[in-house]
Every structure is written in structure tokens, then in C-alpha cells.
Motif scaffolding. Structure first.
Motif, PDB file in Angstrom:
ATOM      1  N   GLY A   2      -2.119 -19.824   1.035  1.00 37.71           N
ATOM      2  CA  GLY A   2      -2.155 -18.317   1.173  1.00 37.71           C
ATOM      3  C   GLY A   2      -3.232 -17.812   1.745  1.00 37.71           C
ATOM      4  O   GLY A   2      -3.411 -16.616   1.864  1.00 37.71           O
ATOM      5  N   THR A   3      -3.974 -18.798   2.574  1.00 41.42           N
ATOM      6  CA  THR A   3      -5.038 -18.258   3.019  1.00 41.42           C
ATOM      7  C   THR A   3      -5.004 -18.278   4.696  1.00 41.42           C
ATOM      8  O   THR A   3      -5.904 -18.070   5.356  1.00 41.42           O
ATOM      9  CB  THR A   3      -6.351 -19.174   2.784  1.00 41.42           C
ATOM     10  N   LYS A   4      -3.988 -18.963   5.071  1.00 38.16           N
ATOM     11  CA  LYS A   4      -3.652 -18.961   6.475  1.00 38.16           C
ATOM     12  C   LYS A   4      -2.257 -18.409   7.007  1.00 38.16           C
ATOM     13  O   LYS A   4      -1.470 -18.246   6.277  1.00 38.16           O
ATOM     14  CB  LYS A   4      -3.619 -20.756   6.792  1.00 38.16           C
ATOM     15  N   LYS A   5      -2.490 -17.912   8.394  1.00 39.75           N
ATOM     16  CA  LYS A   5      -1.262 -17.323   9.005  1.00 39.75           C
ATOM     17  C   LYS A   5      -1.048 -17.855  10.144  1.00 39.75           C
ATOM     18  O   LYS A   5      -2.056 -18.452  10.871  1.00 39.75           O
ATOM     19  CB  LYS A   5      -1.775 -15.811   9.097  1.00 39.75           C
ATOM     20  N   LYS A  33       6.236  -4.730 -15.218  1.00 38.54           N
ATOM     21  CA  LYS A  33       5.492  -4.082 -14.017  1.00 38.54           C
ATOM     22  C   LYS A  33       5.335  -5.151 -12.597  1.00 38.54           C
ATOM     23  O   LYS A  33       5.331  -5.048 -11.753  1.00 38.54           O
ATOM     24  CB  LYS A  33       4.009  -3.704 -14.477  1.00 38.54           C
ATOM     25  N   TYR A  34       5.262  -6.423 -13.445  1.00 36.59           N
ATOM     26  CA  TYR A  34       5.385  -7.646 -12.211  1.00 36.59           C
ATOM     27  C   TYR A  34       6.540  -7.399 -11.322  1.00 36.59           C
ATOM     28  O   TYR A  34       6.749  -7.624 -10.277  1.00 36.59           O
ATOM     29  CB  TYR A  34       5.298  -8.852 -12.944  1.00 36.59           C
ATOM     30  N   GLN A  35       7.847  -7.373 -12.249  1.00 37.07           N
ATOM     31  CA  GLN A  35       9.096  -7.157 -11.370  1.00 37.07           C
ATOM     32  C   GLN A  35       8.993  -5.963 -10.546  1.00 37.07           C
ATOM     33  O   GLN A  35       9.685  -6.028  -9.298  1.00 37.07           O
ATOM     34  CB  GLN A  35      10.431  -7.239 -12.265  1.00 37.07           C
ATOM     35  N   ALA A  36       8.473  -4.994 -11.161  1.00 38.03           N
ATOM     36  CA  ALA A  36       8.386  -3.627 -10.338  1.00 38.03           C
ATOM     37  C   ALA A  36       7.762  -3.867  -9.049  1.00 38.03           C
ATOM     38  O   ALA A  36       8.005  -3.533  -7.906  1.00 38.03           O
ATOM     39  CB  ALA A  36       7.868  -2.518 -11.129  1.00 38.03           C
ATOM     40  N   TRP A  37       6.644  -4.819  -8.922  1.00 37.60           N
ATOM     41  CA  TRP A  37       5.950  -4.956  -7.798  1.00 37.60           C
ATOM     42  C   TRP A  37       6.756  -5.816  -6.802  1.00 37.60           C
ATOM     43  O   TRP A  37       6.664  -5.435  -5.556  1.00 37.60           O
ATOM     44  CB  TRP A  37       4.654  -5.812  -8.274  1.00 37.60           C
ATOM     45  N   HIS A  38       7.486  -6.862  -7.069  1.00 37.02           N
ATOM     46  CA  HIS A  38       8.304  -7.438  -6.442  1.00 37.02           C
ATOM     47  C   HIS A  38       9.324  -6.697  -5.779  1.00 37.02           C
ATOM     48  O   HIS A  38       9.640  -6.667  -4.497  1.00 37.02           O
ATOM     49  CB  HIS A  38       8.931  -8.545  -7.248  1.00 37.02           C
ATOM     50  N   ASP A  39       9.834  -5.681  -6.554  1.00 39.06           N
ATOM     51  CA  ASP A  39      10.892  -4.820  -6.044  1.00 39.06           C
ATOM     52  C   ASP A  39      10.349  -3.911  -4.986  1.00 39.06           C
ATOM     53  O   ASP A  39      11.012  -3.630  -4.051  1.00 39.06           O
ATOM     54  CB  ASP A  39      11.309  -4.069  -7.325  1.00 39.06           C
ATOM     55  N   ALA A  99       0.843  -1.341   0.223  1.00 35.45           N
ATOM     56  CA  ALA A  99      -0.212   0.051  -0.087  1.00 35.45           C
ATOM     57  C   ALA A  99       0.804   1.284  -0.126  1.00 35.45           C
ATOM     58  O   ALA A  99       0.561   2.186  -0.764  1.00 35.45           O
ATOM     59  CB  ALA A  99      -0.951  -0.021   1.275  1.00 35.45           C
ATOM     60  N   GLN A 100       2.135   1.201   0.788  1.00 33.94           N
ATOM     61  CA  GLN A 100       2.881   2.359   0.854  1.00 33.94           C
ATOM     62  C   GLN A 100       3.448   2.661  -0.601  1.00 33.94           C
ATOM     63  O   GLN A 100       4.162   3.752  -0.867  1.00 33.94           O
ATOM     64  CB  GLN A 100       3.915   2.134   2.026  1.00 33.94           C
ATOM     65  N   ASN A 101       3.545   1.589  -1.315  1.00 33.94           N
ATOM     66  CA  ASN A 101       4.196   1.780  -2.692  1.00 33.94           C
ATOM     67  C   ASN A 101       3.241   1.792  -3.878  1.00 33.94           C
ATOM     68  O   ASN A 101       3.435   1.545  -4.945  1.00 33.94           O
ATOM     69  CB  ASN A 101       5.389   0.651  -2.874  1.00 33.94           C
ATOM     70  N   ALA A 102       2.054   2.116  -3.618  1.00 28.59           N
ATOM     71  CA  ALA A 102       0.869   2.169  -4.413  1.00 28.59           C
ATOM     72  C   ALA A 102       0.907   1.008  -5.327  1.00 28.59           C
ATOM     73  O   ALA A 102       0.463   1.185  -6.325  1.00 28.59           O
ATOM     74  CB  ALA A 102       1.087   3.431  -5.274  1.00 28.59           C
ATOM     75  N   ALA A 103       0.982  -0.181  -4.724  1.00 29.14           N
ATOM     76  CA  ALA A 103       0.909  -1.367  -5.703  1.00 29.14           C
ATOM     77  C   ALA A 103      -0.370  -1.808  -5.145  1.00 29.14           C
ATOM     78  O   ALA A 103      -1.144  -1.669  -4.152  1.00 29.14           O
ATOM     79  CB  ALA A 103       1.930  -2.257  -5.149  1.00 29.14           C
ATOM     80  N   PRO A 104      -0.812  -3.095  -6.029  1.00 27.39           N
ATOM     81  CA  PRO A 104      -2.124  -3.746  -5.505  1.00 27.39           C
ATOM     82  C   PRO A 104      -1.968  -4.602  -4.509  1.00 27.39           C
ATOM     83  O   PRO A 104      -1.042  -4.951  -3.988  1.00 27.39           O
ATOM     84  CB  PRO A 104      -2.332  -4.559  -7.014  1.00 27.39           C
ATOM     85  N   PRO A 105      -3.202  -4.932  -3.861  1.00 23.87           N
ATOM     86  CA  PRO A 105      -3.012  -5.754  -2.806  1.00 23.87           C
ATOM     87  C   PRO A 105      -2.367  -7.160  -3.020  1.00 23.87           C
ATOM     88  O   PRO A 105      -2.297  -7.600  -4.118  1.00 23.87           O
ATOM     89  CB  PRO A 105      -4.645  -6.399  -2.494  1.00 23.87           C
ATOM     90  N   ASP A 106      -1.652  -8.015  -2.086  1.00 23.49           N
ATOM     91  CA  ASP A 106      -1.267  -9.183  -2.215  1.00 23.49           C
ATOM     92  C   ASP A 106      -1.970 -10.211  -2.740  1.00 23.49           C
ATOM     93  O   ASP A 106      -2.837 -10.499  -2.084  1.00 23.49           O
ATOM     94  CB  ASP A 106      -0.398  -9.488  -1.061  1.00 23.49           C
ATOM     95  N   THR A 109      -1.686 -13.303  -2.983  1.00 20.00           N
ATOM     96  CA  THR A 109      -1.533 -14.563  -2.279  1.00 20.00           C
ATOM     97  C   THR A 109      -2.400 -14.684  -0.957  1.00 20.00           C
ATOM     98  O   THR A 109      -2.531 -15.784  -0.255  1.00 20.00           O
ATOM     99  CB  THR A 109      -0.148 -14.904  -2.152  1.00 20.00           C
ATOM    100  N   GLN A 110      -2.899 -13.325  -0.665  1.00 19.88           N
ATOM    101  CA  GLN A 110      -3.614 -13.417   0.523  1.00 19.88           C
ATOM    102  C   GLN A 110      -5.252 -13.370   0.308  1.00 19.88           C
ATOM    103  O   GLN A 110      -5.991 -13.245   1.106  1.00 19.88           O
ATOM    104  CB  GLN A 110      -3.300 -12.085   1.548  1.00 19.88           C
ATOM    105  N   ASP A 111      -5.558 -13.442  -0.879  1.00 19.90           N
ATOM    106  CA  ASP A 111      -7.045 -13.427  -1.366  1.00 19.90           C
ATOM    107  C   ASP A 111      -7.515 -14.637  -1.660  1.00 19.90           C
ATOM    108  O   ASP A 111      -7.130 -15.144  -2.962  1.00 19.90           O
ATOM    109  CB  ASP A 111      -7.036 -12.439  -2.383  1.00 19.90           C
ATOM    110  N   LYS A 112      -8.311 -15.214  -1.055  1.00 17.56           N
ATOM    111  CA  LYS A 112      -8.813 -16.608  -1.274  1.00 17.56           C
ATOM    112  C   LYS A 112      -9.620 -16.491  -2.549  1.00 17.56           C
ATOM    113  O   LYS A 112      -9.387 -17.711  -3.410  1.00 17.56           O
ATOM    114  CB  LYS A 112      -9.751 -17.047  -0.032  1.00 17.56           C
ATOM    115  N   GLN A 113     -10.115 -15.547  -2.901  1.00 13.67           N
ATOM    116  CA  GLN A 113     -11.017 -15.386  -4.075  1.00 13.67           C
ATOM    117  C   GLN A 113      -9.872 -15.765  -5.457  1.00 13.67           C
ATOM    118  O   GLN A 113     -10.371 -16.486  -6.316  1.00 13.67           O
ATOM    119  CB  GLN A 113     -11.789 -14.288  -4.391  1.00 13.67           C
ATOM    120  N   MET A 114      -9.189 -14.581  -5.456  1.00 15.42           N
ATOM    121  CA  MET A 114      -7.812 -14.702  -6.462  1.00 15.42           C
ATOM    122  C   MET A 114      -7.345 -16.071  -6.655  1.00 15.42           C
ATOM    123  O   MET A 114      -7.101 -16.644  -7.848  1.00 15.42           O
ATOM    124  CB  MET A 114      -6.859 -13.894  -6.165  1.00 15.42           C
ATOM    125  N   LEU A 115      -6.975 -16.699  -5.647  1.00 18.26           N
ATOM    126  CA  LEU A 115      -6.343 -18.194  -5.723  1.00 18.26           C
ATOM    127  C   LEU A 115      -7.387 -19.170  -6.262  1.00 18.26           C
ATOM    128  O   LEU A 115      -6.911 -20.107  -7.074  1.00 18.26           O
ATOM    129  CB  LEU A 115      -5.829 -18.477  -4.340  1.00 18.26           C
TER     130      LEU A 115
END
Length: 270
Positions: free
Chosen positions: A265-268, A208-214, A24-31, A33-39
Motif C-alpha cells: 500500500g505504499t508504492k504506486k 459504515k465500513y460497507q458504506a465506505w466501500h460502496d 473525498a467527494q463522498n465525505a469519507a476518510p482518506p484511504d 491503504t495509502q497511509d504508511k503510518q496506518m499500515l
């Protein structure tokens, strides 16, 4: 304090859920791997770097180190620097394999290829602990690793997968993803995901994908956690000590055990 290990860094970002605030601080999309719907919508199938890293983390967390190492190696094949760092740590500490300080250094040098601060610090700590004979072997082994797993070889692989899988899902090269609706099974029937969320360019465009990782890994914000602190580094860091090696474009993808992905990605922890 003791420098933060690769596992500590991964745990801080993923298991403690700090990744989302960092992004969020880098203006990137939500993670994703933490979104069950996405997975559930098959996101990991199109992102083998994240898919196999998550499997590796799950195996490591449960003490299945040999399988964890295999999954990290497969994620590393697709340019995943955190997985490359985890392989280094496992070799350094003898988790799932015999201790091998020289090979561990070579993997950590590879993980630090893009200048990620945490991996640079660990790389220098490894180097300072090596004997002269181990240093030479680390350079020799490193040249072989770079040919297969370095960005020159691995980034084109992940770029090919991203482009291919996006076309397969949308059925279009140009895309109009804001109008695409994705339906995934849920507890109350099928649930809908807006295409603009699933197909955010920062998940699919290779640059852009690499920039997200960066944005996550260059100078990770780990918040207040009890796993140590990042090692303070000099302003000028030495470049890789390993000689350049041409990319091995015909390298064979590492094999991994079969695992159920339904809960990844749905458990912590905690």
C-alpha cells in the motif's frame, strides 16, 4: 471503447491514487491503504479484506498469477467485491488458472451482488458471450460460490473481525478512541497516530465500513486514465440469475503464501 476490466478499475483506483479523491467527494476518510503510518500500526491485520486484496494486486502486478488468485480468494472470503471481480477476470482470461467462462461469470455475478456499476457491466458482457451449456453450469457453480462467498456468509465474517480487532487494540468495548494514542516505529524513532484517525468509525463499524466501500465502488470516479471507460449500462439491471443459496457459516478460509507486508500500500506504478 473497450469496457474497463476489473484490473483496469483496480489499477485506476489504487495504483494511480484516485481512490483518495473519490473518497473525498463522498465525505469519507482518506484511504488507509495509502497511509504508511496506518499500515505500520497494524491496520491491515484487522482488515483481512484489504490485506489480502493488496497482496493479490502485488502478486498480479509482478506476474505471479497463481499466488495472486489465492490472495484474491482469501480476500473474497471476507466480502471483498473487487477481489471477487479479479478472480472472475483471471478465470475469464486464464491468468494463473485454466480459462473457465462459466465459473468466471459466477464470480462476476458475485462481485456485482451489491450493484457496483463496473462489475454489473462485466457480468452482462460475460453472460452474452456464454453458450447455453455454459450458462447452466454458471448458475450451478454460482450457487456453490454464493454459499461460501456471498454477502450473507461473508459480511458476518468481516464484521466479527472488525469488532474483535478493535477491542483487542483498545482494550475496551465502548472505546474513547480520540484519547488513544498509537505509536509505531519510524525512521527517527517512534511516531504517534491520533486514535481519532486510526479508529474512525467508518473503518470499524461494519455497516459504515460497507458504506465506505460502496462510496468507492458503486459508481467509481476513475478520472482521466488511459485504461478505457466504464461500459454504459441500461437503467434497469437484472438481478442475479443465480438461485439463492443458504450461507455456509462453517466454510474453511482459503490458504495463502506468506508475504512481507511492510511495503504494502505504499508504492504506486509509474
Amino acid at each position: 471503447m473497450k469496457p474497463l476490466s476489473t484490473w483496469g478499475l483496480l489499477a485506476s483506483l489504487f495504483f494511480l491514487g484516485v481512490t483518495q479523491s473519490s473518497l473525498a467527494q463522498n465525505a469519507a476518510p482518506p484511504d488507509p491503504t495509502q497511509d504508511k503510518q496506518m499500515l505500520s500500526a497494524g491496520f491491515l491485520t484487522a482488515h483481512p479484506d484489504l490485506r489480502y486484496r493488496l497482496h493479490g494486486m502485488e502478486e498480479f502486478k509482478h506476474g505471479r498469477y497463481e499466488d495472486a488468485l489465492k490472495f484474491f480468494q482469501r480476500a473474497a472470503f471476507y466480502a471483498d467485491k473487487p477481489s471477487q471481480g479479479m478472480i472472475a477476470e483471471m478465470l475469464w482470461n486464464g491468468h494463473g488458472t485454466q480459462k473457465d467462462a462459466a465459473l468466471a461469470y459466477a464470480w462476476m455475478d458475485l462481485a456485482a451482488e451489491r450493484g457496483y456499476a463496473g462489475f454489473l457491466g462485466l457480468r452482462e458482457r460475460y453472460w452474452n458471450a456464454l453458450s447455453e451449456s455454459d450458462r447452466q453450469r454458471a448458475l450451478d457453480e454460482g450457487a456453490i460460490l454464493y454459499a461460501k462467498y456471498g454477502d450473507a456468509a461473508a459480511q458476518p465474517r468481516i464484521a466479527t473481525v472488525l469488532r474483535r480487532e478493535r477491542r483487542n487494540i483498545t482494550g475496551s468495548r465502548t472505546g474513547f478512541t480520540g484519547n488513544v494514542q498509537i505509536y509505531v516505529p519510524g525512521p527517527n524513532g517512534f511516531e504517534q497516530i491520533d486514535g481519532s484517525k486510526f479508529f474512525d468509525e467508518r473503518y470499524w463499524d461494519p455497516k459504515k465500513y460497507q458504506a465506505w466501500h460502496d462510496a468507492v465502488w458503486m459508481k467509481p470516479r476513475i478520472g482521466r486514465v488511459n485504461v478505457g471507460e466504464l461500459e454504459q449500462l441500461p437503467l434497469a439491471q437484472p438481478a442475479s440469475r443465480i438461485p439463492n443459496a443458504g450461507p455456509d457459516v462453517d466454510a474453511i478460509e482459503p490458504e495463502t503464501p506468506e508475504r512481507n507486508e511492510s511495503e504494502l500500500g505504499t508504492k504506486k506504478d509509474g
